[in-house]
Design a protein around this motif. Structure first.
Motif, PDB file in Angstrom:
ATOM      1  N   SER A  38       0.850  -1.195   0.000  1.00 50.79           N
ATOM      2  CA  SER A  38       0.000   0.000   0.000  1.00 50.79           C
ATOM      3  C   SER A  38       0.885   1.245   0.000  1.00 50.79           C
ATOM      4  CB  SER A  38      -0.907  -0.010   1.226  1.00 50.79           C
ATOM      5  OG  SER A  38      -0.137   0.024   2.403  1.00 50.79           O
ATOM      6  N   GLU A  39       0.295   2.346  -0.423  1.00 51.28           N
ATOM      7  CA  GLU A  39       1.030   3.611  -0.432  1.00 51.28           C
ATOM      8  C   GLU A  39       1.461   3.959   0.990  1.00 51.28           C
ATOM      9  OE1 GLU A  39       2.046   6.013  -2.822  1.00 51.28           O
ATOM     10  OE2 GLU A  39       1.731   4.248  -4.072  1.00 51.28           O
ATOM     11  N   PRO A  40       2.699   4.421   1.154  1.00 52.73           N
ATOM     12  CA  PRO A  40       3.123   4.821   2.495  1.00 52.73           C
ATOM     13  C   PRO A  40       2.385   6.080   2.952  1.00 52.73           C
ATOM     14  CG  PRO A  40       4.793   5.403   0.873  1.00 52.73           C
ATOM     15  CD  PRO A  40       3.749   4.605   0.152  1.00 52.73           C
ATOM     16  N   VAL A  41       2.230   6.209   4.247  1.00 51.15           N
ATOM     17  CA  VAL A  41       1.662   7.419   4.824  1.00 51.15           C
ATOM     18  C   VAL A  41       2.839   8.303   5.208  1.00 51.15           C
ATOM     19  CG1 VAL A  41       0.286   8.387   6.701  1.00 51.15           C
ATOM     20  CG2 VAL A  41      -0.391   6.213   5.638  1.00 51.15           C
ATOM     21  N   VAL A  42       2.923   9.467   4.596  1.00 55.54           N
ATOM     22  CA  VAL A  42       4.049  10.377   4.814  1.00 55.54           C
ATOM     23  C   VAL A  42       3.502  11.734   5.220  1.00 55.54           C
ATOM     24  CG1 VAL A  42       6.113  11.438   3.806  1.00 55.54           C
ATOM     25  CG2 VAL A  42       5.389   9.160   3.043  1.00 55.54           C
ATOM     26  N   ALA A  43       3.799  12.156   6.444  1.00 57.90           N
ATOM     27  CA  ALA A  43       3.415  13.484   6.925  1.00 57.90           C
ATOM     28  C   ALA A  43       4.618  14.399   6.748  1.00 57.90           C
ATOM     29  CB  ALA A  43       3.010  13.417   8.390  1.00 57.90           C
ATOM     30  N   VAL A  44       4.431  15.497   6.030  1.00 60.07           N
ATOM     31  CA  VAL A  44       5.530  16.429   5.782  1.00 60.07           C
ATOM     32  C   VAL A  44       5.225  17.742   6.493  1.00 60.07           C
ATOM     33  CG1 VAL A  44       6.897  17.637   4.033  1.00 60.07           C
ATOM     34  CG2 VAL A  44       5.944  15.375   3.524  1.00 60.07           C
ATOM     35  N   GLY A  45       6.185  18.189   7.305  1.00 61.43           N
ATOM     36  CA  GLY A  45       6.064  19.458   8.003  1.00 61.43           C
ATOM     37  C   GLY A  45       7.173  20.398   7.566  1.00 61.43           C
ATOM     38  N   TYR A  46       6.804  21.635   7.330  1.00 62.77           N
ATOM     39  CA  TYR A  46       7.770  22.637   6.857  1.00 62.77           C
ATOM     40  C   TYR A  46       8.025  23.666   7.955  1.00 62.77           C
ATOM     41  CZ  TYR A  46       6.764  20.737   2.219  1.00 62.77           C
ATOM     42  OH  TYR A  46       6.611  19.911   1.139  1.00 62.77           O
ATOM     43  N   ALA A  47       9.275  23.720   8.430  1.00 59.12           N
ATOM     44  CA  ALA A  47       9.670  24.736   9.402  1.00 59.12           C
ATOM     45  C   ALA A  47      10.487  25.824   8.710  1.00 59.12           C
ATOM     46  CB  ALA A  47      10.473  24.092  10.528  1.00 59.12           C
ATOM     47  N   VAL A  48      10.409  25.848   7.391  1.00 62.99           N
ATOM     48  CA  VAL A  48      11.092  26.841   6.551  1.00 62.99           C
ATOM     49  C   VAL A  48      10.104  27.300   5.480  1.00 62.99           C
ATOM     50  CG1 VAL A  48      13.385  25.810   6.887  1.00 62.99           C
ATOM     51  CG2 VAL A  48      11.984  25.096   4.943  1.00 62.99           C
ATOM     52  N   PRO A  49      10.377  28.436   4.826  1.00 66.19           N
ATOM     53  CA  PRO A  49       9.519  28.836   3.698  1.00 66.19           C
ATOM     54  C   PRO A  49       9.521  27.747   2.625  1.00 66.19           C
ATOM     55  CG  PRO A  49      10.941  30.641   4.364  1.00 66.19           C
ATOM     56  CD  PRO A  49      11.412  29.430   5.119  1.00 66.19           C
ATOM     57  N   ARG A  50       8.404  27.561   1.966  1.00 66.91           N
ATOM     58  CA  ARG A  50       8.244  26.489   0.984  1.00 66.91           C
ATOM     59  C   ARG A  50       8.965  26.752  -0.334  1.00 66.91           C
ATOM     60  NH1 ARG A  50       3.402  23.410   1.308  1.00 66.91           N
ATOM     61  NH2 ARG A  50       4.187  22.448  -0.587  1.00 66.91           N
ATOM     62  N   LYS A  51       9.343  27.999  -0.602  1.00 70.62           N
ATOM     63  CA  LYS A  51       9.985  28.331  -1.885  1.00 70.62           C
ATOM     64  C   LYS A  51      11.254  27.497  -2.081  1.00 70.62           C
ATOM     65  CE  LYS A  51      11.506  32.391  -4.555  1.00 70.62           C
ATOM     66  NZ  LYS A  51      12.170  31.642  -5.530  1.00 70.62           N
ATOM     67  N   GLY A  52      11.282  26.750  -3.184  1.00 68.41           N
ATOM     68  CA  GLY A  52      12.451  25.939  -3.509  1.00 68.41           C
ATOM     69  C   GLY A  52      12.487  24.591  -2.817  1.00 68.41           C
ATOM     70  N   VAL A  53      11.503  24.318  -1.988  1.00 69.21           N
ATOM     71  CA  VAL A  53      11.450  23.045  -1.258  1.00 69.21           C
ATOM     72  C   VAL A  53      10.367  22.182  -1.910  1.00 69.21           C
ATOM     73  CG1 VAL A  53      11.052  21.967   0.990  1.00 69.21           C
ATOM     74  CG2 VAL A  53      12.205  24.173   0.864  1.00 69.21           C
ATOM     75  N   PRO A  54      10.651  20.904  -2.136  1.00 67.75           N
ATOM     76  CA  PRO A  54       9.660  20.050  -2.800  1.00 67.75           C
ATOM     77  C   PRO A  54       8.328  19.973  -2.059  1.00 67.75           C
ATOM     78  CG  PRO A  54      11.800  18.978  -2.739  1.00 67.75           C
ATOM     79  CD  PRO A  54      11.899  20.197  -1.867  1.00 67.75           C
ATOM     80  N   ALA A  55       7.294  19.665  -2.831  1.00 73.47           N
ATOM     81  CA  ALA A  55       5.942  19.497  -2.299  1.00 73.47           C
ATOM     82  C   ALA A  55       5.809  18.116  -1.649  1.00 73.47           C
ATOM     83  CB  ALA A  55       4.932  19.642  -3.433  1.00 73.47           C
ATOM     84  N   PRO A  56       4.822  17.947  -0.778  1.00 76.92           N
ATOM     85  CA  PRO A  56       4.607  16.639  -0.133  1.00 76.92           C
ATOM     86  C   PRO A  56       4.483  15.482  -1.124  1.00 76.92           C
ATOM     87  CG  PRO A  56       3.307  18.309   0.980  1.00 76.92           C
ATOM     88  CD  PRO A  56       3.903  18.968  -0.241  1.00 76.92           C
TER      89      PRO A  56
END
Length: 154
Positions: free
Chosen positions: A2-20
């Motif tokens: 099954s698809e993994p469950v991945v929780a992504v948290g951003y403690a930095v601005p999202r610019k230039g950082v990949p999407a979940p």
């Protein structure tokens, strides 16, 4: 699997950082490449230099920010959850290393995510023979995503 469950948290601005969605794809590739058949859940936290350095000092005794830290789940006996652990990825370090190595940032993000997931699954690179096996596995998984060998000079 099954698809993994991945929780992504951003403690930095999202610019230039990949999407979940990118992180989920890379985690799924790592799990498939490592032949994990059981369900898997993990959290990924994207941090800045200060938090990356503080965590590296606290948990590894090293006073600098590193690219990725892996924290395998330490569940009590009898608690059968699909949780494999947590990853902390330092955005400025990944960006700097990608520039230094002359590779696209997205490729380095994928590599660091896969590298971290393999650590959560018990792979390591302290002993040379284990390092060679882990690097070969990373290279194979990345190739499946169309990403060149990260250990070859550009």
């Amino acid at each position: 699997m099954s698809e993994p469950v991945v929780a992504v948290g951003y403690a930095v601005p999202r610019k230039g950082v990949p999407a979940p969605a990118s992180f989920r794809r890379w985690v799924a590739a790592a799990l498939t490449g490592a032949r994990r058949r059981k369900p898997a859940e993990l959290a990924i936290r994207i941090v800045d230099i200060e938090e990356g350095q503080a965590l590296n000092l606290q948990y590894r005794g090293r006073d600098y920010a590193t690219n990725v830290l892996s924290f395998p789940a330490d569940l009590p006996p009898g608690l059968n959850l699909p949780l494999i652990g947590d990853l902390v990825i330092c955005a400025p370090v990944v960006a700097r290393e990608a520039a230094e190595q002359g590779k696209p940032e997205a490729h380095h993000w994928a590599h660091m995510t896969i590298h971290g997931v393999l650590h959560l699954l018990g792979h390591d690179h302290i002993v040379e023979a284990e390092a060679e096996k882990m690097e070969a596995l990373e290279t194979r998984i990345l190739a499946g995503l169309g990403i060149p060998d990260p250990y070859e000079a550009p």
